[in-house]
Design a protein around this motif. Structure first.
Motif, PDB file in Angstrom:
ATOM      1  N   CYS A 827     -16.586  29.222  19.454  1.00 44.80           N
ATOM      2  CA  CYS A 827     -15.663  30.003  20.283  1.00 44.80           C
ATOM      3  C   CYS A 827     -16.101  31.455  20.303  1.00 44.80           C
ATOM      4  O   CYS A 827     -16.255  32.079  19.239  1.00 44.80           O
ATOM      5  CB  CYS A 827     -14.235  29.890  19.735  1.00 44.80           C
ATOM      6  SG  CYS A 827     -13.027  30.841  20.656  1.00 44.80           S
ATOM      7  N   SER A 828     -16.308  31.992  21.495  1.00 46.59           N
ATOM      8  CA  SER A 828     -16.754  33.381  21.614  1.00 46.59           C
ATOM      9  C   SER A 828     -15.651  34.379  21.315  1.00 46.59           C
ATOM     10  O   SER A 828     -15.929  35.577  21.205  1.00 46.59           O
ATOM     11  CB  SER A 828     -17.290  33.621  23.033  1.00 46.59           C
ATOM     12  OG  SER A 828     -16.260  33.456  23.989  1.00 46.59           O
ATOM     13  N   HIS A 829     -14.418  33.921  21.210  1.00 41.31           N
ATOM     14  CA  HIS A 829     -13.342  34.840  20.828  1.00 41.31           C
ATOM     15  C   HIS A 829     -13.530  35.346  19.399  1.00 41.31           C
ATOM     16  O   HIS A 829     -13.028  36.412  19.055  1.00 41.31           O
ATOM     17  CB  HIS A 829     -11.989  34.155  20.962  1.00 41.31           C
ATOM     18  CG  HIS A 829     -11.642  33.767  22.366  1.00 41.31           C
ATOM     19  ND1 HIS A 829     -11.532  34.671  23.388  1.00 41.31           N
ATOM     20  CD2 HIS A 829     -11.393  32.551  22.927  1.00 41.31           C
ATOM     21  CE1 HIS A 829     -11.229  34.050  24.519  1.00 41.31           C
ATOM     22  NE2 HIS A 829     -11.138  32.754  24.266  1.00 41.31           N
ATOM     23  N   PHE A 830     -14.208  34.583  18.591  1.00 45.28           N
ATOM     24  CA  PHE A 830     -14.541  35.002  17.224  1.00 45.28           C
ATOM     25  C   PHE A 830     -15.927  35.631  17.265  1.00 45.28           C
ATOM     26  O   PHE A 830     -16.922  34.962  17.567  1.00 45.28           O
ATOM     27  CB  PHE A 830     -14.528  33.812  16.262  1.00 45.28           C
ATOM     28  CG  PHE A 830     -13.157  33.269  15.976  1.00 45.28           C
ATOM     29  CD1 PHE A 830     -12.418  33.737  14.904  1.00 45.28           C
ATOM     30  CD2 PHE A 830     -12.601  32.306  16.794  1.00 45.28           C
ATOM     31  CE1 PHE A 830     -11.155  33.244  14.642  1.00 45.28           C
ATOM     32  CE2 PHE A 830     -11.333  31.800  16.548  1.00 45.28           C
ATOM     33  CZ  PHE A 830     -10.605  32.279  15.461  1.00 45.28           C
ATOM     34  N   GLY A 831     -16.036  36.941  16.970  1.00 43.94           N
ATOM     35  CA  GLY A 831     -17.308  37.649  17.050  1.00 43.94           C
ATOM     36  C   GLY A 831     -18.077  37.599  15.743  1.00 43.94           C
ATOM     37  O   GLY A 831     -17.557  37.209  14.674  1.00 43.94           O
ATOM     38  N   LEU A 832     -19.361  37.990  15.815  1.00 42.28           N
ATOM     39  CA  LEU A 832     -20.200  38.067  14.614  1.00 42.28           C
ATOM     40  C   LEU A 832     -19.732  39.220  13.726  1.00 42.28           C
ATOM     41  O   LEU A 832     -19.439  40.316  14.212  1.00 42.28           O
ATOM     42  CB  LEU A 832     -21.653  38.282  15.023  1.00 42.28           C
ATOM     43  CG  LEU A 832     -22.345  37.096  15.719  1.00 42.28           C
ATOM     44  CD1 LEU A 832     -23.726  37.502  16.202  1.00 42.28           C
ATOM     45  CD2 LEU A 832     -22.414  35.910  14.783  1.00 42.28           C
ATOM     46  N   ILE A 833     -19.696  38.969  12.445  1.00 47.24           N
ATOM     47  CA  ILE A 833     -19.268  39.999  11.496  1.00 47.24           C
ATOM     48  C   ILE A 833     -20.432  40.950  11.265  1.00 47.24           C
ATOM     49  O   ILE A 833     -21.560  40.531  10.957  1.00 47.24           O
ATOM     50  CB  ILE A 833     -18.806  39.366  10.180  1.00 47.24           C
ATOM     51  CG1 ILE A 833     -17.582  38.473  10.442  1.00 47.24           C
ATOM     52  CG2 ILE A 833     -18.477  40.428   9.146  1.00 47.24           C
ATOM     53  CD1 ILE A 833     -17.083  37.757   9.206  1.00 47.24           C
ATOM     54  N   SER A 834     -20.198  42.223  11.423  1.00 45.16           N
ATOM     55  CA  SER A 834     -21.254  43.230  11.300  1.00 45.16           C
ATOM     56  C   SER A 834     -21.823  43.247   9.877  1.00 45.16           C
ATOM     57  O   SER A 834     -21.099  42.980   8.899  1.00 45.16           O
ATOM     58  CB  SER A 834     -20.705  44.613  11.651  1.00 45.16           C
ATOM     59  OG  SER A 834     -20.174  44.595  12.976  1.00 45.16           O
ATOM     60  N   CYS A 862     -13.820  41.661  15.408  1.00 43.99           N
ATOM     61  CA  CYS A 862     -15.156  41.987  15.908  1.00 43.99           C
ATOM     62  C   CYS A 862     -15.442  41.304  17.245  1.00 43.99           C
ATOM     63  O   CYS A 862     -16.480  41.565  17.863  1.00 43.99           O
ATOM     64  CB  CYS A 862     -16.225  41.562  14.887  1.00 43.99           C
ATOM     65  SG  CYS A 862     -16.226  42.552  13.383  1.00 43.99           S
ATOM     66  N   GLY A 863     -14.558  40.411  17.651  1.00 45.63           N
ATOM     67  CA  GLY A 863     -14.765  39.694  18.902  1.00 45.63           C
ATOM     68  C   GLY A 863     -14.332  40.497  20.111  1.00 45.63           C
ATOM     69  O   GLY A 863     -13.709  41.560  19.994  1.00 45.63           O
ATOM     70  N   PRO A 864     -14.589  39.977  21.308  1.00 41.99           N
ATOM     71  CA  PRO A 864     -14.311  40.742  22.541  1.00 41.99           C
ATOM     72  C   PRO A 864     -12.886  40.606  23.055  1.00 41.99           C
ATOM     73  O   PRO A 864     -12.496  41.345  23.962  1.00 41.99           O
ATOM     74  CB  PRO A 864     -15.288  40.113  23.552  1.00 41.99           C
ATOM     75  CG  PRO A 864     -15.429  38.695  23.092  1.00 41.99           C
ATOM     76  CD  PRO A 864     -15.321  38.715  21.600  1.00 41.99           C
TER      77      PRO A 864
END
Length: 997
Positions: A827-834, A862-864
Motif C-alpha cells: 500500500c502506497s499510503h504507508f511510506g518508506l521510513i527515512s 512518511c507517506g503521501p
C-alpha cells in the motif's frame, strides 16, 4: 372503455318533506336548503341516515335565484331579485331559527358592529348585505377557507371570510379582497378553492390561480399582451368570443382547443386584478397565473344552438393528506389541500383534470344518455340524465396518493394506476331527473315528470284516443301538473360497498383475472379516498376501514401472485401493505397441499422477502415448505434461501439433504459454504472442515461475495455475526478480513456496518477499545485505495489506535495480520521510513515489537496521504522521553517545514542522526541551512564539549564535505569561522576540491 358493474352504491331513499315544488336547492354539511317556486323563503331539512325532517325556515328579502352553502363559517349565501334588482346576501347564525326565534338583523359588510348589537346577535339570524357595482350571476365558496367568490358579467370579486371578536363573542363578517377584471368570457358558473378560480360558460372553461409562485409542471409566461401575441392568436385560430359568427350566407364557428399553462395567454381572455382589501388580515396575491383553457365546438345538427354541447357542473374538488385531522371549530377550521381537481361536463362527456401540481387530463367520462347535471366526490362521480342516476368511479385518490408520496410505486408500497379504465357501478332509474347535489352521505335529487309523459299514462291515453272516446281530452300543461319529488338517496357506506365489490370480483377469478384485479383496484381506491377524509380520525369506523384497506391489499396481491405478466411484481408491495406475515401469505397461496407450479408474482414476492432482512421467522414446518417451493421452481436459489434470517428454524439435516441433491456444473463454493453452515448447526466439525477444504481461499471469497449473509446479518439496526464468522475468526482470520473488505468494496456493506461487525465479533475476546481484527480491516482497506471521502476517516482511526498503543506500552498485544513491512510493500499510503528515523530508534527499545504500531505510525506519517495537520492534536499525548516517541514529533515538524527546530532537537537529543536527517530532508531550495544553521550549531557544540566529541567532529566533517561541494572557494572560506577552529580540515578540503575539478 367504460365497464359496467351492477353494484349498489345507493341505499335507501327518502322524500324530503317540502310541501311546495322546489325551484332551487343546495346542500350543507348535514342539511338541505330548499326554495320553492315564487316564494321568498328558505326551508332547511336535516338529512341523516334515518331521518329527513324540517329543521327550520326563514324568509329572504327577495326571490332567490341562486344560492350556495359554506361549511366553513356555516353560512348560506344567495343571489336574490326584488323589483328587477339583484342583490347578494349572506345568512349567518341561521340555526337559531330552529328554536322559533324570528329576530333578524340586517347589516352591510365592513361596518363597525356595536357591542349591544353583538350581544343580541347571539340569538338572532344575521343577514349581511354585499353591495356590488354589477349584477351578480354566479357564486362559489372556498371549501378550505370559507371565502366567497362572486361572478359578474365583466369581473369576479372575492370576499374574505373573517371573524370579529367582540366581548368574547365571535361574529362572522366579510372583507372585500380582490376584484378580478375578466374580458373575453362571461361567467355562467364559477368554482373557487384555495386561490384557484374556474370559470365556465356555454362552450369554454378557464382556470386561473392567484399566487405569487408559478405552479409546478409548466412554465409561466408573462400575462402582459405584446405585439407578438396576435400572430400566435391567429395560429391558434382563437377569437375572444366562443359564440359563432353569423352572416347571411354562412356560420363561422371556432375549432375546439385545449391550452395549458403559459399557452393560455393566447386564448383571447385578458385578466387583471385590483386589490381592495381593507383589513390587515390575509389578502390574496394579485399575480394571476393561467392554468387551463379549453373550448368546445357547438353542435349545429339541430340548428344554431349549443344545447347538445352546453357545458355544465363546473367543480373544483380538493383532497387532503391521509388522515389529516381538522378541528371542528369553525373559527379554526382551515385545511391544507394535497391535490386539486377540476371537473366539468358536456351532455355526453365529462372531463376530470388534476390542476394542483401541474395540469393533466386524467379521465374522460362517456355517458350513455344526455346528462343533465353531475356532482364529483372524492370517491365517485354521480351523473343524472333524464331518467337515470348513474355512478362512475374516479381516480382522484390515485393521483393524491402519488402526490403525497412520490415514491409510492416501489417494492414497499404501490397504488392502482391512474390509467385504470373507468367503470360504472350503477344506473338507477328515476323519471324526470332535473337536479342533483351531494350532502355528506346522501345524494339529493329533484325529479319533475309530467303525467302525460309517463310511459303507463301515455299508453292509456293512446288507447283511449284510438277508440275515439270524445270525452277524453288532454289537459293543457300547467305548473302544478308535473309530478315532482325531492329525494335524499343514501350512499352505501364505504365498507359495505367495498365488501360487495370484493364479492363481485370473485365472479372473475376463474374466468378473467384482469377483471377481478380491476374491480378490486376500484374497491382499493374507494378505501384510499375514505382514508384521506380530513375527518377520518373522528370516524367511528376508522379501525374497520384500516383493516379493510389491509385486506384489499391482500386480495390484490393474491391476484397478482397468480399472474405471469409484466405486472406480476405488484404482488410484493401489495403483500407488504397487507401487513400479513410470510407464513400467512404462504398459507393463502398453498392452503391445503403443495402445488406443482407457483405463479410468477408469488415467486417474486417470496424471493424478495427472503432476501430482505425481515424479522419474520418461519416455523420448521413452514421453512420446509419454502425449501420444497424453491426445489420445485428454482433450486439454484436454495443456498441463498437458507441464509435468510426467516429460515432460522429450518431443520439442518433436511436442509443438507436438499443441498446434497443439487448438481451444479462443477463444484460450487456457495453450495459448499451453505453446507458448512448447516454442518455447524449440527455441530459436525468434520463435515464443516471438509466443505471448506474443497475450495481455495479465493473461491471461498467469491462465495461470500455471492451471499454476504453467510458472514453477516442485519436485524433492524443491529449487526449479527454468524456462527461461521466466529469459526473463521479463530481458524482463518485473514480470509474473514479480506472477505469483509471485498463486501465493502462491492457496496454490499458500508464502513459503519463493517466496523460494528468486527466489534460484535470480538466483543468477548477483546480487552482493548479497538479489536485487532478491526485494525487489520482498516489496514487492509487502505490497500484497496478507498475514495477520499473515507480515506481520511480510516487514516484518522488508524493513527488514533497507533497513538493509543504507543502511549500505553502495557497493552495486551495480538499479532496483526500484516507487519509494517507488509503494509509498505502492499500500500502506497504507508511510506518508506527515512534513514534518520531508523538511526533514532535503532538504539531505543520499542514499545511493542510484536504489533509494530510505532513503525506503522512512522510509515503513515512518511507517506503521501496522511494530513499532518489533522495529526497535530495527538502530539500532546505522545511523550518525548525516548528517541522512538521523539521521532514522531520531529517527523511532524519536518512535514510542517520547521527544519531549524528539528535540527536543534536532533543536536540536543540524537546528534548521531543529524547528518542523516540533513542529507535526507535539507534539499533543493533549503540547502542554505547546511552553512547557515547546521555548520554554526556544530561549531558551538564542539567548542562547548571539546574536540574529543567524536559524534560532533564526524558530523562537522560530513557537513564540510557537503558545503565544499555546494559553494565556491571564496564563499566556502567566508562561512568558516575566523578563529582557526576549522584550519585542520582545510588542506583536506582543498585537496578534495582539486580532485573533483
Amino acid at each position: 372503455m367504460v365497464q359496467l358493474y351492477n353494484c349498489h352504491p345507493f341505499g335507501s331513499q327518502r322524500i324530503v318533506p317540502t310541501k311546495q315544488m322546489p325551484e332551487l336547492f343546495c346542500c350543507g354539511q348535514d342539511c338541505v336548503f330548499v326554495t320553492c317556486a315564487g316564494g321568498c323563503k328558505v326551508e332547511v331539512f336535516t338529512v341523516c341516515q334515518d331521518l329527513c325532517q324540517l329543521l327550520c325556515s326563514f324568509n329572504t328579502l327577495g326571490k332567490v335565484v341562486h344560492m350556495t352553502y359554506s361549511e366553513v363559517g356555516d353560512y348560506l349565501v344567495t343571489i336574490e331579485e326584488r323589483n328587477n334588482i339583484s342583490s347578494l346576501r349572506a345568512y349567518t347564525n341561521w340555526r337559531c331559527e330552529s328554536s322559533g326565534n324570528s329576530r333578524v338583523s340586517v347589516r352591510m359588510i365592513g361596518l363597525n358592529i356595536e357591542s349591544p348589537h353583538t350581544v343580541a346577535s347571539k340569538d338572532q339570524m344575521e343577514i349581511i348585505e354585499m353591495p356590488l357595482s354589477e349584477k351578480p350571476q354566479c357564486i362559489s365558496c372556498c371549501p378550505i377557507r370559507g371565502d366567497l367568490l362572486v361572478g359578474c358579467e365583466t369581473k369576479l370579486m372575492i370576499f374574505c371570510l373573517k371573524y370579529l371578536s367582540i366581548n368574547d363573542f365571535s361574529v362572522l363578517d366579510f372583507d372585500r379582497s380582490v376584484i378580478i377584471h375578466v374580458a373575453g368570457i362571461i361567467p355562467l358558473q364559477v368554482s373557487f378553492c384555495a386561490g384557484y378560480i374556474a370559470i365556465l360558460n356555454d362552450l369554454e372553461v378557464f382556470v386561473l390561480r392567484l399566487n405569487g409562485e408559478p405552479s409546478e409542471g409548466y412554465a409561466i409566461e408573462p400575462q402582459i399582451q405584446t405585439e407578438e401575441q396576435p400572430s400566435k392568436q391567429k395560429d391558434f385560430m382563437d377569437l375572444p368570443s366562443s359564440h359563432p359568427a353569423e352572416s347571411d350566407d354562412f356560420v363561422m364557428c371556432l375549432r375546439p382547443i385545449e391550452l395549458v399553462g403559459g399557452e393560455c395567454n393566447f386564448c383571447g381572455i385578458t385578466v387583471t386584478t385590483e386589490s381592495i382589501g381593507l383589513s390587515t388580515d390575509f389578502q390574496y396575491p394579485s399575480q394571476v397565473h393561467h392554468i387551463l383553457y379549453r373550448r368546445f365546438a357547438p353542435d349545429f345538427s339541430e340548428g344554431i344552438h349549443v344545447e347538445h354541447t352546453r357545458l355544465h357542473s363546473l367543480q373544483l374538488l380538493p383532497m387532503y393528506k391521509t388522515a389529516n385531522h381538522v378541528s371542528t371549530d369553525s373559527k379554526t377550521r382551515t385545511k391544507e389541500f394535497l391535490s386539486l381537481f377540476c371537473f366539468f361536463s358536456m351532455p355526453q362527456n365529462g372531463f376530470l383534470y388534476t390542476i394542483g401540481n401541474g395540469t393533466e387530463l386524467i379521465s374522460v367520462y362517456q355517458y350513455p344518455e344526455k346528462s343533465q347535471q353531475a356532482v364529483l366526490t372524492p370517491q365517485l362521480l354521480h351523473v343524472i340524465t333524464s331518467n337515470n342516476l348513474q355512478c362512475f368511479t374516479v381516480r382522484c385518490s390515485a393521483i393524491a396518493a402519488r402526490e403525497e408520496d412520490p415514491y409510492i410505486d416501489t417494492t414497499m408500497k404501490t397504488c392502482p394506476p391512474v390509467s385504470l379504465n373507468i367503470c360504472t357501478l350503477r344506473m338507477q332509474l328515476f323519471i324526470g331527473l332535473v337536479a342533483i347535489a351531494y350532502c355528506k352521505n346522501h345524494i339529493i335529487i329533484l325529479t319533475k315528470a309530467n303525467i302525460e309523459d309517463m310511459p303507463e299514462n301515455g299508453k292509456y291515453l293512446k288507447r283511449l284516443t284510438s277508440k275515439n272516446y270524445g270525452s277524453v281530452k288532454k289537459k293543457p300543461p300547467a305548473d302544478t301538473d308535473p309530478s315532482w319529488n325531492l329525494y335524499a338517496v343514501s350512499i352505501t357506506p364505504t365498507i359495505h360497498l367495498y365488501k360487495e365489490m370484493v364479492e363481485y370480483s370473485k365472479r372473475y377469478e376463474t374466468v378473467m383475472s384482469q377483471g377481478s384485479i380491476h374491480l378490486l383496484s376500484e374497491a382499493h381506491l374507494l378505501l384510499r379516498a375514505a382514508l384521506m377524509d380530513p375527518n377520518f380520525k373522528e370516524l367511528p369506523e376508522k379501525g374497520v376501514l384500516e383493516a379493510a384497506f389491509r385486506e384489499s391489499c391482500a386480495y390484490l396481491a393474491d391476484c397478482y401472485s397468480k399472474l405471469d405478466t409484466q405486472h406480476s411484481h405488484l404482488a410484493l408491495p401489495y403483500y407488504k401493505m397487507s401487513c400479513l406475515s410470510m407464513a400467512d401469505i404462504i398459507n393463502r397461496v398453498i392452503p391445503s397441499e403443495l402445488l406443482k407450479e407457483y405463479g410468477k408474482g408469488f415467486m417474486f414476492y417470496l424471493k424478495h422477502s427472503l432476501f430482505e432482512d425481515l424479522d419474520d421467522e418461519l416455523s420448521e414446518e413452514m421453512a420446509l415448505k419454502v425449501l420444497h417451493i424453491f426445489k420445485t421452481m428454482d433450486q439454484s436459489q436454495l443456498p441463498h434461501v437458507l441464509c435468510s434470517p426467516c429460515m432460522k428454524n429450518v431443520c439442518p439435516k433436511k436442509a443438507m439433504d436438499y443441498l446434497q441433491n443439487l448438481n451444479p456444473c462443477g463444484p460450487s463454493a456457495l453450495v459448499s459454504l451453505a453446507k458448512a453452515t448447516m454442518a455447524l448447526k449440527m455441530q459436525d466439525c468434520k463435515t464443516y472442515e471438509a466443505e471448506l477444504q474443497r475450495h481455495s481461499e479465493m473461491q471461498l471469497l467469491c462465495g461470500f461475495l455471492d451471499e454476504p449473509r453467510l458472514l453477516i446479518k442485519f436485524r433492524s439496526k443491529d449487526v449479527i455475526s454468524t456462527e461461521m464468522a466466529f469459526h473463521l475468526m479463530d481458524t482463518m482470520p485473514g480470509l474473514l478480513v479480506v472477505s469483509v473488505v471485498a463486501l465493502h468494496e462491492n457496496s454490499k456493506i458500508n464502513l459503519q456496518e463493517a466496523e460494528r461487525f468486527f466489534k460484535v465479533l470480538c466483543e468477548k475476546d477483546s480487552t482493548d477499545n479497538v479489536p485487532q481484527l478491526l485494525v487489520d480491516f482498516w489496514e487492509a482497506l487502505l490497500s484497496t485505495y478507498p475514495p477520499e471521502s473515507i480515506l481520511q476517516d480510516i487514516l484518522f482511526k488508524l493513527t488514533s489506535h497507533y497513538v493509543w498503543k504507543i502511549c500505553n506500552p502495557q497493552h495486551s498485544c495480538v499479532t496483526p495480520l500484516k507487519s509494517p513491512e507488509d503494509l509498505r510493500n502492499s500500500c502506497s499510503h504507508f511510506g518508506l521510513i527515512s534513514p534518520w528515523i531508523t538511526k533514532m530508534t535503532s538504539s531505543d527499545c520499542l514499545s511493542c515489537e510484536t504489533c509494530g504500531d510505532l513503525l506503522k505510525l512512522q510509515s503513515l506519517l512518511c507517506g503521501p496521504s496522511m494530513e499532518v495537520e489533522s495529526f497535530l492534536p495527538f502530539l500532546n499525548f505522545i511523550p518525548e522521553d525516548s528517541n522512538s516517541s521523539l521521532s514522531i514529533h520531529i517527523i511532524c515538524a519536518t512535514r510542517l517545514m520547521d527544519y531549524e527546530k528539528s535540527i536543534d532537537t536532533l543536536l540536543d537529543r540524537c546528534p548521531e542522526a543529524v547528518i542523516s536527517y540533513a542529507k535526507h530532508e535539507i534539499k533543493e531550495g533549503r540547502k542554505a541551512l547546511w552553512w547557515n544553521k547546521l555548520l554554526p550549531e556544530l561549531y558551538v557544540r564542539i567548542r562547548r564539549t571539546g574536540r574529543d566529541d567524536k559524534v560532533f567532529i564526524s558530523s562537522l566533517r560530513d557537513t564540510l564535505d557537503v558545503i565544499s561541494m555546494e559553494l565556491d572557494l571564496q564563499d566556502f572560506l567566508n562561512v568558516l569561522p575566523d578563529d582557526g577552529t576549522a584550519a585542520f580540515f582545510l588542506p583536506y578540503l582543498l585537496n578534495q576540491r582539486k580532485l573533483l575539478t
